[in-house]
Design a protein around this motif. Structure first.
Motif, PDB file in Angstrom:
ATOM      1  N   TRP A   1       0.825  -1.215   0.000  1.00 11.86           N
ATOM      2  CA  TRP A   1       0.000   0.000   0.000  1.00 11.86           C
ATOM      3  C   TRP A   1       0.852   1.255   0.000  1.00 11.86           C
ATOM      4  N   LEU A   2       2.047   1.184   0.599  1.00 13.31           N
ATOM      5  CA  LEU A   2       2.973   2.317   0.507  1.00 13.31           C
ATOM      6  C   LEU A   2       3.375   2.540  -0.946  1.00 13.31           C
ATOM      7  N   MET A   3       3.610   1.447  -1.664  1.00 15.91           N
ATOM      8  CA  MET A   3       3.973   1.577  -3.070  1.00 15.91           C
ATOM      9  C   MET A   3       2.830   2.164  -3.888  1.00 15.91           C
ATOM     10  N   LEU A   4       1.598   1.745  -3.603  1.00 17.18           N
ATOM     11  CA  LEU A   4       0.453   2.291  -4.330  1.00 17.18           C
ATOM     12  C   LEU A   4       0.277   3.782  -4.050  1.00 17.18           C
ATOM     13  N   LEU A   5       0.490   4.191  -2.808  1.00 16.03           N
ATOM     14  CA  LEU A   5       0.423   5.615  -2.478  1.00 16.03           C
ATOM     15  C   LEU A   5       1.552   6.377  -3.160  1.00 16.03           C
ATOM     16  N   ASP A   6       2.725   5.776  -3.204  1.00 15.57           N
ATOM     17  CA  ASP A   6       3.874   6.395  -3.848  1.00 15.57           C
ATOM     18  C   ASP A   6       3.612   6.626  -5.335  1.00 15.57           C
ATOM     19  N   PHE A   7       2.882   5.708  -5.942  1.00 13.11           N
ATOM     20  CA  PHE A   7       2.560   5.807  -7.368  1.00 13.11           C
ATOM     21  C   PHE A   7       1.437   6.808  -7.636  1.00 13.11           C
ATOM     22  N   ASP A   8       0.586   7.040  -6.662  1.00 15.84           N
ATOM     23  CA  ASP A   8      -0.592   7.895  -6.825  1.00 15.84           C
ATOM     24  C   ASP A   8      -0.172   9.354  -7.004  1.00 15.84           C
ATOM     25  N   SER A   9      -0.466   9.907  -8.165  1.00 12.28           N
ATOM     26  CA  SER A   9      -0.037  11.276  -8.462  1.00 12.28           C
ATOM     27  C   SER A   9      -0.753  12.317  -7.616  1.00 12.28           C
ATOM     28  N   ASP A  10      -1.869  11.943  -6.969  1.00 12.62           N
ATOM     29  CA  ASP A  10      -2.587  12.883  -6.111  1.00 12.62           C
ATOM     30  C   ASP A  10      -1.986  12.965  -4.708  1.00 12.62           C
ATOM     31  N   VAL A  11      -1.128  12.017  -4.348  1.00  6.76           N
ATOM     32  CA  VAL A  11      -0.533  11.968  -3.009  1.00  6.76           C
ATOM     33  C   VAL A  11       0.816  12.682  -3.017  1.00  6.76           C
ATOM     34  N   ILE A  12       0.983  13.640  -2.115  1.00  7.36           N
ATOM     35  CA  ILE A  12       2.234  14.398  -2.074  1.00  7.36           C
ATOM     36  C   ILE A  12       3.106  14.021  -0.883  1.00  7.36           C
ATOM     37  N   SER A  13       2.534  13.327   0.107  1.00 10.11           N
ATOM     38  CA  SER A  13       3.323  12.925   1.272  1.00 10.11           C
ATOM     39  C   SER A  13       2.566  11.847   2.036  1.00 10.11           C
ATOM     40  N   PHE A  14       3.308  10.981   2.714  1.00  6.36           N
ATOM     41  CA  PHE A  14       2.667   9.991   3.561  1.00  6.36           C
ATOM     42  C   PHE A  14       3.625   9.541   4.652  1.00  6.36           C
ATOM     43  N   ALA A  15       3.054   8.978   5.710  1.00  5.08           N
ATOM     44  CA  ALA A  15       3.850   8.549   6.866  1.00  5.08           C
ATOM     45  C   ALA A  15       3.174   7.348   7.503  1.00  5.08           C
ATOM     46  N   THR A  16       3.966   6.506   8.155  1.00  4.96           N
ATOM     47  CA  THR A  16       3.428   5.335   8.830  1.00  4.96           C
ATOM     48  C   THR A  16       3.425   5.533  10.341  1.00  4.96           C
ATOM     49  N   GLN A  17       2.545   4.796  11.025  1.00  7.09           N
ATOM     50  CA  GLN A  17       2.372   4.921  12.477  1.00  7.09           C
ATOM     51  C   GLN A  17       2.308   6.402  12.864  1.00  7.09           C
ATOM     52  N   PRO A  18       1.408   7.167  12.229  1.00  5.88           N
ATOM     53  CA  PRO A  18       1.478   8.628  12.286  1.00  5.88           C
ATOM     54  C   PRO A  18       0.888   9.272  13.533  1.00  5.88           C
ATOM     55  N   LEU A  19      -0.087   8.604  14.145  1.00  3.87           N
ATOM     56  CA  LEU A  19      -0.806   9.218  15.267  1.00  3.87           C
ATOM     57  C   LEU A  19      -1.524   8.124  16.045  1.00  3.87           C
ATOM     58  N   GLU A  20      -2.003   8.496  17.223  1.00  2.00           N
ATOM     59  CA  GLU A  20      -2.810   7.566  18.017  1.00  2.00           C
ATOM     60  C   GLU A  20      -4.092   8.257  18.447  1.00  2.00           C
ATOM     61  N   PHE A  21      -5.216   7.609  18.209  1.00  6.83           N
ATOM     62  CA  PHE A  21      -6.473   8.077  18.755  1.00  6.83           C
ATOM     63  C   PHE A  21      -6.571   7.571  20.195  1.00  6.83           C
ATOM     64  N   ASP A  22      -6.847   8.483  21.103  1.00  5.28           N
ATOM     65  CA  ASP A  22      -7.023   8.149  22.521  1.00  5.28           C
ATOM     66  C   ASP A  22      -8.426   8.606  22.880  1.00  5.28           C
ATOM     67  N   ALA A  23      -9.335   7.651  23.089  1.00  4.67           N
ATOM     68  CA  ALA A  23     -10.751   8.020  23.125  1.00  4.67           C
ATOM     69  C   ALA A  23     -11.533   7.266  24.194  1.00  4.67           C
ATOM     70  N   VAL A  24     -12.710   7.809  24.473  1.00  6.95           N
ATOM     71  CA  VAL A  24     -13.683   7.175  25.363  1.00  6.95           C
ATOM     72  C   VAL A  24     -15.047   7.278  24.702  1.00  6.95           C
ATOM     73  N   ASP A  25     -15.770   6.151  24.621  1.00  3.16           N
ATOM     74  CA  ASP A  25     -17.135   6.176  24.127  1.00  3.16           C
ATOM     75  C   ASP A  25     -18.017   5.334  25.049  1.00  3.16           C
TER      76      ASP A  25
END
Length: 251
Positions: free
Chosen positions: A81-105
């Motif tokens: 999927w990183l390769m597919l994003l890399d190929f996608d001309s609409d994508v200008i940047s990407f990162a892995t393990q980028p954030l964590e949702f910390d939530a209560v529901d």
């Protein structure tokens, strides 16, 4: 994507915060609505990717042409999927393990770190979770998908949980990826290939005009990776495949 949850607790998210690490390495925790203004793609990973003997998946590093740098991945499936994003001309940047949702529901506290954050050219965001297809029907995975989808909906981000990419398209992009690095040897052939492909032409015929067809093939694949020469990637790439110089080359 349809809702899969059945409890009201997952329908009304009471509190969601976002934890991320900025480009200087400082960990930050913000309210969900504030995260929309954060350049998540410029930060560091919020958790390290484990690597140990006999683990069930294969972590590694993918060199991204979009970034000109390496990106860590947690599994071979994620690297696709990183390769597919890399190929996608609409994508200008990407990162892995980028954030964590910390939530209560209504069902209690939950935390989740999505796999990939991608920023598109128009500023919009795509968040991906890459899951083994054998795990997709597990209740905890479906609950994670629903919670993340709803959090992203509040942010105006697109979200998808993905598994194996389309077979033929993936095979073709994987082949072209071998030529994604900057051109050195054969760089002078690019203008002629672009000119010769101004009208649709078969790959084999196009290469027959070149003095060194094997070298020219690599340059052609480079131009196709950057979508300066295009074709139907949902069909097998053969010498009989018709290609053509793109009307609007990738920038």
């Amino acid at each position: 994507m349809s809702d899969t949850g059945s409890g009201s607790g997952t329908r009304d998210i009471d509190l969601v915060r976002v934890r991320y690490v900025d480009h200087e390495g400082t960990e930050r925790l913000v309210r969900l609505e504030e995260a929309v203004r954060v350049p998540i793609e410029d930060g560091r990973t919020v958790r390290s990717i484990p690597s140990y003997r006999d683990q069930g998946h294969m972590p590694g590093r993918y060199w991204a042409a979009t970034l000109g740098d390496f990106v860590e991945y947690e599994s071979y499936l994620e690297s696709k999927w990183l390769m597919l994003l890399d190929f996608d001309s609409d994508v200008i940047s990407f990162a892995t393990q980028p954030l964590e949702f910390d939530a209560v529901d209504g069902l209690g506290a939950w935390q989740h770190t999505p796999d990939v954050f991608a920023r598109r050219r128009d500023g919009s965001v795509l968040l991906l979770d890459v899951k083994n297809p054998e795990l997709r029907d597990e209740p905890k995975v479906q609950r994670q998908e629903e919670r993340t989808l709803r959090a992203c909906g509040r942010l105006g981000w697109d979200y998808a949980m993905v598994s194996e990419p389309d077979g033929q398209r993936w095979v073709n992009i994987d082949l072209l990826s071998s030529a994604r690095r900057p051109l050195h040897l054969g760089e002078e052939l690019a203008p002629r290939l672009l000119k010769l492909a101004h009208r649709p032409v078969a790959i084999g015929e196009l290469l027959s005009f070149m003095q060194f067809p094997d070298l020219a093939r690599g340059v052609l694949f480079h131009l196709m990776w950057f979508q300066k020469i295009v074709t139907d990637l949902d069909r097998p790439l053969r010498d009989s495949t018709m290609v053509k110089t793109a009307e609007g080359p990738r920038v």
